[in-house]
Design an enzyme around this catalytic site. Sequence first.
Site, PDB file in Angstrom:
ATOM      1  N   HIS A   1       9.396  -7.028  -4.509  1.00 32.23           N
ATOM      2  CA  HIS A   1      10.452  -6.525  -3.632  1.00 32.23           C
ATOM      3  C   HIS A   1      11.265  -5.419  -4.276  1.00 32.23           C
ATOM      4  CE1 HIS A   1      11.553 -10.400  -5.455  1.00 32.23           C
ATOM      5  NE2 HIS A   1      12.774  -9.935  -5.644  1.00 32.23           N
ATOM      6  N   GLY A   2      11.793  -4.590  -3.428  1.00 34.01           N
ATOM      7  CA  GLY A   2      12.589  -3.475  -3.907  1.00 34.01           C
ATOM      8  C   GLY A   2      13.826  -3.284  -3.063  1.00 34.01           C
TER       9      GLY A   2
END
Lengths: 147, 104
Positions: A63-64
């Site tokens: 995830h970012g």
Amino acid sequence: MFEPDIVKVVSHEFCTKVEIITYLSKLAYKAEKITNVEKYVEAVLEREELASTAVGYGIAIPHGEANEVKETFVACLHLEHPFTWDNEVVNLVFMIGVPLSSRNKEHLKILAMLSRHLMIEDFRKELLASKTDETFYESIKVLENEN
Amino acid sequence: MKVVAVAACTIGIAHTYMAQEAIEQECKKRGYECKVETQGGMGIENELEEDEIASADVVILAIAIGIEGPERFEEKEEAGKVIKIDPSVVIKDPAEILNQAETL
């Protein structure tokens, strides 16, 4: 939250996790979830460096958090050919994007729901039994209506 | 056995809730009473009451960041009843963490 364009069953054999992350990021870009592929990928890889997001059970959740994310999304990938993600065999990848500001509570709620469901064996079995984009999407989409 | 726990991860969108589910499932399997507070993107949910913490046999802190209200667990800490681990650890092997809890 879940959209057919970013939910895929793929038979392609990926060689690196960067390839997988880039593949999903390009889908997210096409679906207008992010404004810049490179910058988002960079944010995801930064997080990966802190600690691998392979969580066990054949699942990775890269995830970012980035300004380049327009709205919270999750790109879902079922790999027909399992991939070794930092020493863990993975066949389901859920790549999450979160904007740095203006988070939508409803989206976070659905993400929490997805996270909890991934820990449930029957749910994982159902996802793995989905062999087409359509059935995979249908299995995931039901989460939007749960409470 | 009564278990209370707090789950919290850096971004607060996934690991927090996976850890919550992992602890709840394993406790259910063992017939333990259990409550897991989450401190994630949606703020504090399922907040632990003072008396719930006081009456717990063990506290599991599945946290990767500083949490709200850490002082609530000081007494249990002094009594050696607190297990502190990264959320990813309990997600991968909840049975092992609960086994540890039993030995406290």
